[in-house]
Design a protein around this motif. Structure first.
Motif, PDB file in Angstrom:
ATOM      1  N   ILE A  21       0.835  -1.209   0.000  1.00  0.00           N
ATOM      2  CA  ILE A  21       0.000   0.000   0.000  1.00  0.00           C
ATOM      3  C   ILE A  21       0.872   1.262   0.000  1.00  0.00           C
ATOM      4  N   ILE A  22       1.920   1.229   0.834  1.00  0.00           N
ATOM      5  CA  ILE A  22       2.832   2.385   0.883  1.00  0.00           C
ATOM      6  C   ILE A  22       3.509   2.605  -0.469  1.00  0.00           C
ATOM      7  N   CYS A  23       3.903   1.514  -1.123  1.00  0.00           N
ATOM      8  CA  CYS A  23       4.556   1.619  -2.438  1.00  0.00           C
ATOM      9  C   CYS A  23       3.612   2.232  -3.475  1.00  0.00           C
ATOM     10  N   VAL A  24       2.348   1.824  -3.450  1.00  0.00           N
ATOM     11  CA  VAL A  24       1.372   2.382  -4.401  1.00  0.00           C
ATOM     12  C   VAL A  24       1.169   3.870  -4.137  1.00  0.00           C
ATOM     13  N   LEU A  25       1.083   4.234  -2.841  1.00  0.00           N
ATOM     14  CA  LEU A  25       0.916   5.652  -2.498  1.00  0.00           C
ATOM     15  C   LEU A  25       2.124   6.480  -2.937  1.00  0.00           C
ATOM     16  N   LEU A  26       3.330   5.959  -2.711  1.00  0.00           N
ATOM     17  CA  LEU A  26       4.534   6.677  -3.139  1.00  0.00           C
ATOM     18  C   LEU A  26       4.600   6.786  -4.657  1.00  0.00           C
ATOM     19  N   SER A  27       4.199   5.726  -5.343  1.00  0.00           N
ATOM     20  CA  SER A  27       4.175   5.764  -6.812  1.00  0.00           C
ATOM     21  C   SER A  27       3.207   6.850  -7.293  1.00  0.00           C
ATOM     22  N   ALA A  28       2.048   6.951  -6.638  1.00  0.00           N
ATOM     23  CA  ALA A  28       1.074   7.990  -6.980  1.00  0.00           C
ATOM     24  C   ALA A  28       1.666   9.381  -6.736  1.00  0.00           C
ATOM     25  N   PHE A  29       2.404   9.512  -5.625  1.00  0.00           N
ATOM     26  CA  PHE A  29       3.030  10.801  -5.305  1.00  0.00           C
ATOM     27  C   PHE A  29       4.036  11.209  -6.376  1.00  0.00           C
ATOM     28  N   PHE A  30       4.929  10.287  -6.750  1.00  0.00           N
ATOM     29  CA  PHE A  30       5.939  10.610  -7.773  1.00  0.00           C
ATOM     30  C   PHE A  30       5.282  10.897  -9.131  1.00  0.00           C
ATOM     31  N   SER A  31       4.288  10.111  -9.489  1.00  0.00           N
ATOM     32  CA  SER A  31       3.628  10.283 -10.776  1.00  0.00           C
ATOM     33  C   SER A  31       2.882  11.616 -10.846  1.00  0.00           C
ATOM     34  N   GLY A  32       2.119  11.917  -9.788  1.00  0.00           N
ATOM     35  CA  GLY A  32       1.391  13.184  -9.755  1.00  0.00           C
ATOM     36  C   GLY A  32       2.323  14.385  -9.695  1.00  0.00           C
ATOM     37  N   SER A  33       3.416  14.255  -8.961  1.00  0.00           N
ATOM     38  CA  SER A  33       4.385  15.352  -8.857  1.00  0.00           C
ATOM     39  C   SER A  33       5.019  15.668 -10.199  1.00  0.00           C
ATOM     40  N   GLU A  34       5.368  14.621 -10.941  1.00  0.00           N
ATOM     41  CA  GLU A  34       5.959  14.833 -12.267  1.00  0.00           C
ATOM     42  C   GLU A  34       5.004  15.589 -13.177  1.00  0.00           C
ATOM     43  N   PHE A 138       9.207  18.512  -0.892  1.00  0.00           N
ATOM     44  CA  PHE A 138       9.544  17.096  -0.694  1.00  0.00           C
ATOM     45  C   PHE A 138      10.418  16.566  -1.835  1.00  0.00           C
ATOM     46  N   ILE A 139      10.178  17.091  -3.036  1.00  0.00           N
ATOM     47  CA  ILE A 139      10.935  16.626  -4.201  1.00  0.00           C
ATOM     48  C   ILE A 139      12.351  17.189  -4.191  1.00  0.00           C
ATOM     49  N   THR A 140      12.521  18.419  -3.692  1.00  0.00           N
ATOM     50  CA  THR A 140      13.835  19.078  -3.725  1.00  0.00           C
ATOM     51  C   THR A 140      14.916  18.257  -3.013  1.00  0.00           C
ATOM     52  N   PRO A 141      14.726  17.807  -1.769  1.00  0.00           N
ATOM     53  CA  PRO A 141      15.786  17.001  -1.121  1.00  0.00           C
ATOM     54  C   PRO A 141      16.006  15.668  -1.823  1.00  0.00           C
ATOM     55  N   PHE A 142      14.949  15.079  -2.390  1.00  0.00           N
ATOM     56  CA  PHE A 142      15.107  13.820  -3.100  1.00  0.00           C
ATOM     57  C   PHE A 142      16.023  13.991  -4.306  1.00  0.00           C
ATOM     58  N   VAL A 143      15.828  15.116  -5.045  1.00  0.00           N
ATOM     59  CA  VAL A 143      16.683  15.403  -6.201  1.00  0.00           C
ATOM     60  C   VAL A 143      18.118  15.662  -5.745  1.00  0.00           C
ATOM     61  N   SER A 144      18.269  16.352  -4.613  1.00  0.00           N
ATOM     62  CA  SER A 144      19.614  16.666  -4.110  1.00  0.00           C
ATOM     63  C   SER A 144      20.358  15.411  -3.660  1.00  0.00           C
ATOM     64  N   ILE A 145      19.658  14.509  -2.979  1.00  0.00           N
ATOM     65  CA  ILE A 145      20.300  13.291  -2.459  1.00  0.00           C
ATOM     66  C   ILE A 145      20.795  12.399  -3.590  1.00  0.00           C
ATOM     67  N   PHE A 146      19.966  12.254  -4.612  1.00  0.00           N
ATOM     68  CA  PHE A 146      20.329  11.362  -5.711  1.00  0.00           C
ATOM     69  C   PHE A 146      20.996  12.112  -6.873  1.00  0.00           C
ATOM     70  N   GLY A 147      21.476  13.343  -6.575  1.00  0.00           N
ATOM     71  CA  GLY A 147      22.100  14.172  -7.609  1.00  0.00           C
ATOM     72  C   GLY A 147      23.223  13.498  -8.367  1.00  0.00           C
ATOM     73  N   PRO A 148      24.252  12.947  -7.674  1.00  0.00           N
ATOM     74  CA  PRO A 148      25.366  12.311  -8.402  1.00  0.00           C
ATOM     75  C   PRO A 148      24.906  11.155  -9.294  1.00  0.00           C
ATOM     76  N   LEU A 149      24.015  10.317  -8.764  1.00  0.00           N
ATOM     77  CA  LEU A 149      23.511   9.195  -9.560  1.00  0.00           C
ATOM     78  C   LEU A 149      22.748   9.705 -10.780  1.00  0.00           C
ATOM     79  N   LEU A 150      21.922  10.751 -10.570  1.00  0.00           N
ATOM     80  CA  LEU A 150      21.128  11.289 -11.673  1.00  0.00           C
ATOM     81  C   LEU A 150      22.007  11.977 -12.706  1.00  0.00           C
ATOM     82  N   ALA A 151      23.125  12.572 -12.249  1.00  0.00           N
ATOM     83  CA  ALA A 151      24.054  13.189 -13.195  1.00  0.00           C
ATOM     84  C   ALA A 151      24.639  12.129 -14.120  1.00  0.00           C
ATOM     85  N   ALA A 152      24.941  10.967 -13.548  1.00  0.00           N
ATOM     86  CA  ALA A 152      25.453   9.865 -14.370  1.00  0.00           C
ATOM     87  C   ALA A 152      24.397   9.379 -15.357  1.00  0.00           C
ATOM     88  N   VAL A 153      23.142   9.315 -14.891  1.00  0.00           N
ATOM     89  CA  VAL A 153      22.045   8.899 -15.773  1.00  0.00           C
ATOM     90  C   VAL A 153      21.894   9.894 -16.923  1.00  0.00           C
TER      91      VAL A 153
END
Length: 433
Positions: A21-34, A138-153
């Motif tokens: 249930i938590i995974c579905v809710l988080l998926s909804a959050f990321f999808s709606g945020s995008e 909520f999205i800003t710290p997530f982008v900052s934390i995964f910044g190096p990985l996302l830069a590689a992507v």
């Protein structure tokens, strides 16, 4: 472990259900945020940030690194979708045995489609600005934390696209900022958020950059001029009978313009002469003519009018031949619409008929017609409605000929020599009605 026993001795754990249930809710959050962040109004966020809204500032920072933001949201969505699917498979395998994987696939497809895709994205697309302001922090710290990985992507994505011959960012020049602004205002008008008059005025301001004086000038065939060698008494009569305050003067031949006579200057000279018009020297009263190229943009011409503190200029072609005249009023009418005072001629050349058709003088500009009738006839290739018909037909049509272009029926009502002087234009909906 507390749970329900299964057929093979394994226990059903409700914690796994909670994780799903938590995974579905988080998926909804990321999808709606995008969806919300990509659809948010840049102009509104910019305004809110200037007013001190810190949430809008966070949204703008995310939008400035759009590629990384989208990659972060996709990463989060992918992680929770895979995690949710894995836990669902684990739970249903305990309950249903080896068929659990099939049931898990069906269940997760339904859950993710309805609750993690369609529902949040529908909500986000209908309220993008409000939702963006809520999720940005909520999205800003997530982008900052995964910044190096996302830069590689990002680097991998750019490299793959480069190998395929696609350069990132080149597609953004498909339409100009001018077209984007006009398109945005048109959409807002269609949605009922902007009045037609406001849309037309805004479009008129933008059009000053792309229109030229040749598009709005009064053609030389319609210019009212005076022979400078006429007796002063007759010139006074001509000026007083004219609806215009400025009159071009010519000498020897009608296309040899030597000056411009302002009615106020003439009245001052008449007063100085004690009311005796015969004592007036027209050469002393008239002003030198100002000639401007027909290729001058309306924006430049407006600025020139303001600098010279004058409202009148003669328009010449590349060979120096006078093609017409342009006034400050002509340019302002492109913004505010038709300007008429008590001395203007009443004939507009556009006469709607009871059957839905419109009788139009051939010399009526297409832009004016679109504004008056709320039509959308193209005005790039021809200035007047007669010019549009000739351009589309590829020849000068004869009286009585009928054409259908751009969802309208054009009937040539009158032709004088090589000029189409009157047309009947009928919209398609009036024909079908």
């Amino acid at each position: 472990m507390h749970g329900l026993p299964s057929g093979d001795g394994a226990a059903f754990d409700w914690k796994d259900v909670l994780v799903v249930i938590i995974c579905v809710l988080l998926s909804a959050f990321f999808s709606g945020s995008e969806t919300a962040l990509t659809a948010a109004s840049h102009a509104r966020m910019h305004t809110l940030e200037k007013e001190g809204d810190k949430r809008a500032g966070a949204v703008n920072r995310l939008l400035r690194q759009r590629n990384r933001m989208i990659a972060a949201l996709l990463l989060g969505s992918t992680l929770v979708n895979i995690g949710g699917s894995a836990f669902t498979t684990s739970v249903l395998t305990v309950v249903a045995g080896e068929n659990g994987a099939v049931y898990a696939t069906i269940l997760m497809t339904v859950l993710l489609l309805v609750f993690a895709e369609v529902l949040p994205k529908t909500l986000a697309i209908n309220h993008p600005d409000a939702m963006s302001l809520r999720v940005a922090r909520f999205i800003t710290p997530f982008v900052s934390i995964f910044g190096p990985l996302l830069a590689a992507v990002e680097w991998i994505v750019r490299s793959v696209l480069k190998l395929a011959g696609v350069e990132i960012g080149h597609g953004r020049t498909m339409i100009s900022p001018y077209e984007e602004l006009k398109g945005a205002v048109d959409i807002l008008h269609e949605e009922g958020e902007v009045e037609r008059s406001a849309r037309d005025m805004f479009g008129g301001v933008l059009d000053l950059q792309v229109l030229h004086v040749a598009d709005v000038m009064i053609h030389r065939t319609k210019m009212r001029t005076i022979d400078a060698d006429l007796p002063p008494v007759q010139i006074v009569r001509e000026v007083l009978s004219s609806p215009f305050t400025r009159m071009p003067l010519w000498r020897d031949r009608p296309d040899n313009f030597v000056g411009v006579l302002h009615s106020k200057d003439l009245l001052r000279a008449l007063d100085a002469a004690g009311g005796d018009a015969s004592k007036i020297d027209i050469d002393d009263v008239m002003n030198a003519p100002w000639f401007v190229p027909e290729a001058t943009t309306l924006e430049d011409q407006l600025e020139a009018f303001l600098k010279r503190k004058t409202h009148f200029a003669l328009v010449v072609d590349e060979y120096g031949e006078v093609m017409g005249l342009v006034t400050l009023e002509d340019i302002l009418e492109e913004i505010v619409g038709d300007i008429r005072d008590e001395h203007d001629l009443a004939v507009q050349g556009v006469r709607p008929q009871p059957d839905g058709s419109v009788l139009i003088d051939g010399a009526v500009p297409v832009r004016d017609l679109n504004r008056v009738m709320a039509w959308s006839l193209p005005d790039e290739e021809a200035t007047t409605i007669a010019g549009l018909v000739i351009h589309e037909a590829g020849a000068i049509p004869e009286a009585g000929q009928v054409f259908t272009y751009h969802g309208f029926r054009f009937e040539v009502m009158r032709k004088i020599r090589n000029r189409v002087t009157a047309l009947r234009v009928t919209p398609q909906e009036a024909i079908e009605g």
